[in-house]
Design a protein around this motif. Structure first.
Motif, short mmCIF file in Angstrom:
data_model
loop_
_atom_site.label_atom_id
_atom_site.label_comp_id
_atom_site.label_asym_id
_atom_site.label_seq_id
_atom_site.Cartn_x
_atom_site.Cartn_y
_atom_site.Cartn_z
N SER A 1 0.99 -1.03 -0.02
CA SER A 1 0.19 0.11 0.01
C SER A 1 0.88 1.16 0.24
CB SER A 1 -0.98 0.11 1.31
OG SER A 1 -0.17 -0.23 2.32
N ARG A 2 2.26 1.23 0.54
CA ARG A 2 2.99 2.33 0.38
C ARG A 2 4.17 2.45 -0.46
NH1 ARG A 2 2.34 2.21 6.70
NH2 ARG A 2 1.02 3.79 7.25
N VAL A 3 4.93 1.32 -0.23
CA VAL A 3 6.14 1.43 -1.25
C VAL A 3 6.22 -0.06 -1.95
CG1 VAL A 3 8.46 1.65 -1.15
CG2 VAL A 3 7.27 2.90 0.47
N ILE A 4 6.56 -0.16 -3.09
CA ILE A 4 7.12 -1.38 -3.82
C ILE A 4 8.58 -1.36 -4.22
CG2 ILE A 4 6.57 -2.79 -5.98
CD1 ILE A 4 3.71 -1.86 -5.60
N ILE A 5 9.26 -2.22 -3.85
CA ILE A 5 10.67 -2.14 -4.21
C ILE A 5 10.86 -3.27 -5.06
CG2 ILE A 5 12.92 -2.75 -3.43
CD1 ILE A 5 12.08 -1.82 -0.68
N LEU A 6 11.41 -3.01 -6.48
CA LEU A 6 11.51 -4.15 -7.41
C LEU A 6 13.06 -4.25 -7.65
CD1 LEU A 6 9.08 -2.84 -10.08
CD2 LEU A 6 8.60 -4.54 -8.33
N ASP A 7 13.55 -5.48 -7.44
CA ASP A 7 15.04 -5.76 -7.70
C ASP A 7 15.28 -6.14 -8.85
OD1 ASP A 7 17.56 -6.10 -7.18
OD2 ASP A 7 17.60 -7.42 -5.51
N GLU A 8 15.93 -5.37 -9.87
CA GLU A 8 16.31 -6.07 -11.15
C GLU A 8 15.34 -6.69 -11.77
OE1 GLU A 8 19.27 -5.30 -12.67
OE2 GLU A 8 20.53 -5.04 -11.18
N PRO A 9 14.23 -6.01 -12.16
CA PRO A 9 12.96 -6.91 -12.63
C PRO A 9 13.10 -7.24 -14.21
CG PRO A 9 12.61 -4.62 -12.63
CD PRO A 9 13.89 -4.65 -11.96
N THR A 10 13.96 -6.72 -14.77
CA THR A 10 14.05 -6.95 -16.08
C THR A 10 15.45 -7.93 -16.39
OG1 THR A 10 14.96 -4.94 -16.83
CG2 THR A 10 12.60 -5.15 -17.07
N ALA A 11 16.23 -8.19 -15.52
CA ALA A 11 17.56 -8.64 -15.53
C ALA A 11 17.61 -9.99 -16.44
CB ALA A 11 18.26 -8.83 -14.30
N ALA A 12 16.39 -10.81 -16.17
CA ALA A 12 16.65 -12.21 -16.72
C ALA A 12 15.52 -12.40 -18.01
CB ALA A 12 16.18 -13.28 -15.66
N LEU A 13 15.10 -11.13 -18.47
CA LEU A 13 14.29 -11.20 -19.42
C LEU A 13 14.74 -10.71 -20.85
CD1 LEU A 13 10.99 -9.66 -17.72
CD2 LEU A 13 11.91 -12.09 -17.86
N GLY A 14 13.88 -11.27 -21.93
CA GLY A 14 14.30 -10.85 -23.35
C GLY A 14 13.83 -9.37 -23.55
N VAL A 15 14.05 -8.89 -24.77
CA VAL A 15 13.54 -7.34 -25.04
C VAL A 15 12.31 -7.42 -24.95
CG1 VAL A 15 13.38 -5.83 -27.00
CG2 VAL A 15 15.65 -7.17 -26.75
N LYS A 16 11.33 -8.45 -25.68
CA LYS A 16 10.06 -8.11 -25.61
C LYS A 16 9.03 -8.43 -24.25
CE LYS A 16 6.53 -9.79 -29.02
NZ LYS A 16 6.01 -11.05 -29.78
N ILE B 1 7.49 3.61 -6.34
CA ILE B 1 8.46 2.49 -6.56
C ILE B 1 9.86 2.73 -6.58
CG2 ILE B 1 8.98 0.68 -8.41
CD1 ILE B 1 6.08 1.14 -9.45
N ILE B 2 10.59 1.75 -5.99
CA ILE B 2 12.03 1.81 -5.84
C ILE B 2 12.43 0.62 -6.96
CG2 ILE B 2 14.11 1.52 -4.44
CD1 ILE B 2 12.68 2.18 -2.05
N LEU B 3 13.26 1.09 -7.97
CA LEU B 3 13.67 0.29 -8.95
C LEU B 3 15.10 0.20 -8.78
CD1 LEU B 3 12.74 -1.31 -11.80
CD2 LEU B 3 13.21 1.06 -12.59
N ILE B 4 15.64 -1.12 -8.55
CA ILE B 4 17.15 -1.36 -8.75
C ILE B 4 17.23 -1.93 -10.16
CG2 ILE B 4 19.07 -2.66 -7.74
CD1 ILE B 4 16.16 -2.24 -5.53
N SER B 5 18.27 -1.25 -10.82
CA SER B 5 18.46 -1.75 -12.13
C SER B 5 19.76 -1.44 -12.78
CB SER B 5 17.33 -1.34 -13.08
OG SER B 5 17.59 -1.92 -14.33
N HIS B 6 20.51 -2.34 -13.60
CA HIS B 6 21.72 -2.11 -14.08
C HIS B 6 21.37 -1.43 -15.71
CE1 HIS B 6 24.11 -4.46 -11.15
NE2 HIS B 6 24.90 -3.72 -11.67
N ASN B 7 20.17 -1.53 -16.10
CA ASN B 7 19.84 -1.27 -17.41
C ASN B 7 19.74 0.24 -17.56
OD1 ASN B 7 18.48 -0.95 -19.90
ND2 ASN B 7 18.33 -3.11 -20.00
N MET B 8 20.58 1.17 -18.18
CA MET B 8 20.41 2.49 -18.21
C MET B 8 19.26 2.96 -19.05
SD MET B 8 22.21 3.95 -16.07
CE MET B 8 23.25 3.02 -14.72
N PRO B 9 19.11 2.46 -20.36
CA PRO B 9 17.84 2.91 -21.07
C PRO B 9 16.70 2.49 -20.24
CG PRO B 9 19.38 1.50 -22.14
CD PRO B 9 19.88 1.47 -21.07
N HIS B 10 16.40 1.25 -19.51
CA HIS B 10 15.08 1.07 -18.85
C HIS B 10 15.05 2.14 -17.64
CE1 HIS B 10 15.01 -3.26 -19.82
NE2 HIS B 10 15.02 -2.47 -21.14
#
Lengths: 260, 352
Positions: free
Chosen positions: A170-185, A204-213
């Protein structure tokens, strides 16, 4: 930023033996934003995220939720206060159904005698709720709510995990590398999903290595370096190259402001 | 449940909200999906085929109410122990001490009643408590001390069996004495006869137990947690399942069920014997595996275990009535074990 941060941290410290993983670290998450966290491997991002999600206890420092100091003994504590985390491993039971997974650890029991005395679960209600949440987020390309999670594609699994967090966080959602294991589509679909969750008003707190994302989605970017926050950036005001330069230490925040 | 209230009201539904629940198409996919969702169907099918084949070969000698219920009586004890074993194996563990706990519990029921002069009901209660306590100790060692279940129960097997022989002095309490002084110990040996079919109370215990466990595993949160812990312990913990409590409850309940098996064992063999049921642990694992429960945890059902135990019973009796050497039974069961695991893995791969 005049609003009170919904989740903030000041002076967090965490030491593992002689290694200092977090060194006087600050953090601010404002209402309604997607706040990306970037940093080189080993910069200590995951330590900070673990502290915010209750997976570890910092040795020093303070975490505030909506301005009030909080202390989490476990992820369950953080969850009870409305902070949901989607781990990189997703934390789902592959052989159990989508509905079972969404309600794992917070099952709904039937009303009346069957629920109170025989502890029977209200499976119909749980299915209905799960289906509704997945539909809201446009995830109903999934065939069947009773399908085992292991029969889903990587993107669908990620989608179910995000839907679970969105349904209860209800307050905060933390996403850890949500697209790391996925293909482009599939990444595309998950990014759209994250935007939809943000549009519903939950930050949302989004941890990611993917700069374009990160640059596509984030409202602000927290650059983590050497165990602490180096600076907060706004995607429209800096280039990706500069962000990477800051993250790796090739540039300092001062140099950036003077250049701009 | 904080935000269940605002669902669906203030949202613009995304483009593809139409929930389409297309089931799998094609007969093969449909069968594959059915088997994936209800893995107990495979052992049930094998059981029915085995009954039909032996029935055709042996006619009335096998296909009679008496013979068929005799099978139930013969598998009752192993079936009960295998139910306990199912719970533990569903959590990706294994319990090698089930047989030993069963025997020690029955010995305590007998000795406390005859040597200590307890009323039989109290003696039985102490025996049940013994099973519960040893189960709980195993559970604590697995869940809190975090030792591998195989090692914990291998040790517990030896310890409990040694206690059993030290305490009992390998003495048997004779059937006549039990009949005269404490018929309650043989409670589960009582029978009900319905037109040639003979049901012991022990058989009834097995059937009721399987029904209760099937309900608990599929209809309660505890049951879902047992599967989740067996599936992926870390994921379950992160999702908010109390893994420690779930594991301890499973081992404790397993111990208690084994103690009930010990009570039923007295009814079955008529006496209290410290030497009885030595193969119960291996036979229970056999029933569980033939019943389609994965040794890696998280998959299968206790109904499958019942069918697994019955399959073993049907083969034993059928082959004996055919006059075959008893080794053929073991040989066939060995084949079945390997076949069961192969089929199980193929179903799973096909469904993915």
């Amino acid at each position: 930023m005049s609003t009170t941060p919904i989740l903030s941290a000041r002076g967090l410290v965490k030491r593992y033996g002689r290694v200092t993983a977090m060194d006087d670290c600050d953090f601010d998450l404002h209402p309604g934003e997607i706040h990306a966290v970037i940093g080189d491997n080993g910069a200590g991002k995951s330590t900070m995220i673990k502290a915010l999600s209750g997976a570890i206890r910092p040795d020093a420092g303070e975490i505030r939720l909506e301005g009030k100091p909080v202390s989490f003994a476990s992820p369950i504590d953080a969850r009870a206060m409305g902070i949901e985390t989607v781990y990189q491993t997703l934390a789902m039971s592959p052989a159990l159904s989508i509905a079972d997974n969404m309600f794992m650890g917070r099952e709904i029991r039937k009303q009346g005698v069957m629920g109170r005395w025989l502890r029977q679960l209200d499976k119909a209600e749980m299915r209905r709720f799960a289906r509704e949440k997945l539909s809201e987020l446009g995830l109903m390309t999934i065939q069947n709510i009773d399908q085992a999670v292991e029969t889903l594609s990587g993107g669908q699994r990620q989608g179910v995990a995000v839907a679970r967090a969105a349904a209860f966080g209800s307050r905060v959602i933390i996403l850890d590398e949500p697209t790391a294991a996925l293909g482009v589509k599939e990444s595309r679909k998950v990014l759209d999903l994250i935007a939809r969750v943000r549009d519903r008003g939950v930050p949302i707190i989004l941890i990611s290595h993917n700069m374009p994302h990160v640059f596509e989605l984030a409202d602000r970017i927290h650059v983590h370096r050497l165990g602490r926050r180096l600076c907060d950036l706004t995607p429209g005001e800096v280039s990706m190259q500069d962000a990477v330069a800051l993250m790796t230490g090739a540039m300092t925040p001062d140099e950036m402001t003077s250049a701009a | 449940m904080q935000d269940a209230s605002r669902s669906g009201s203030d949202l613009t539904p995304p483009a593809e909200t139409v929930a389409h629940f297309t089931g799998p198409t094609g007969i093969r996919a449909r069968i594959g999906n059915l088997l994936y969702n209800a893995p107990a169907i495979v052992p049930l099918f094998v059981l029915l085929v085995a009954v039909a084949v032996f029935g055709a070969l042996l006619g009335d000698r096998f296909f009679s109410p008496f013979a068929l219920t005799l099978i139930l009586q013969q598998v009752a004890i192993i079936g009960i122990v295998a139910s306990a074993q199912s719970l533990v194996i569903l959590t990706a563990g294994i319990d090698l001490s089930v047989g030993a706990v069963m025997i020690l519990s029955s010995v305590i029921m007998g000795k406390f009643t005859f040597d200590l002069g307890f009323p039989p009901a109290l003696g039985v209660l102490c025996g049940l408590l013994c099973g519960l306590i040893f189960g709980t100790i195993s559970g604590i060692l697995v869940a809190i001390v975090k030792l591998p279940p195989f090692i914990v129960t291998l040790g517990m097997w030896q310890i409990v069996l040694a206690v059993n022989f030290l305490y009992s002095g390998s003495e048997v309490i004779r059937s006549q004495d039990i009949d005269a002084e404490a018929p309650l110990l043989k409670f589960f040996g009582n029978t009900v006869e319905i037109g040639g079919a003979v049901f012991t109370y022990g058989v009834t215990l097995l059937l009721v137990l399987v029904a209760v466990l099937a309900y608990a595993l599929s209809q309660t949160a505890w049951g879902r947690h047992v599967y989740a812990v067996g599936d992926d312990k870390d994921a379950a913990a992160l999702a908010g399942v109390n893994v420690t409590r779930t594991l301890i409850s499973v081992y404790a309940l397993g111990g208690l069920i084994c103690a009930f098996a010990g009570w039923a064992l007295i009814g079955r063999i008529g006496s209290v014997s410290p030497q009885a049921g030595q193969l119960a642990n291996i036979e229970s694992i056999t029933a569980v595996v033939i019943g389609g429960i994965s040794l890696f945890g998280g998959r299968g059902s206790v109904a499958g275990t019942l069918f697994g135990a019955l399959i073993v019973g049907v083969f034993s009796l059928g082959l004996r009535l055919l006059g075959a050497d008893v080794q053929w039974t073991y040989l066939l069961i060995g084949v079945l074990i390997i076949a069961a695991v192969t089929v199980d893995q193929r179903i799973r791969r096909a469904a993915l």
